[in-house]
Design an enzyme around this catalytic site. Sequence first.
Site: not given
Length: 136
Positions: A96-98
């Site tokens: 997960l990466h924003l």
Amino acid sequence: MTDCVFCSIAAGDLPAEVVLETDDLVGFLDLRPVFKGHVLLVPREHVVTLPDLPAALRDPFLAAGQRLATAMVEGLGAQGSFVAMNNTVSQSVPHLHLHVVPRTKGDGLRGFFWPRTKYADGEAEEYAARLRAVLG
């Protein structure tokens, strides 16, 4: 996970330009930025998609995203930011990466990266009903 590049960055085993660090999260510059200052925010814990994010990390993750969006303006002189994440599809690293990308009017980035469509008559209601049924 030992083979996850973002886990290795979060653990300090791979170098990165870290801009934000907490016990649970790390924000670092993307090596291939859309615009200079493009940051990736990741949980230290290996989480693949947003639905996998533990409840205890939801608020800290969003709060860190807010801080980074503010930093784009205050620290880089951007007029705003583009904030986005992919889940599985188009997710180049399965962690997960924003993305928090500095934006300035006229920078050449054109809204969303996919073609837009329209609903046929009655179709919007059908899609909304299907989503409501799952959401309760």
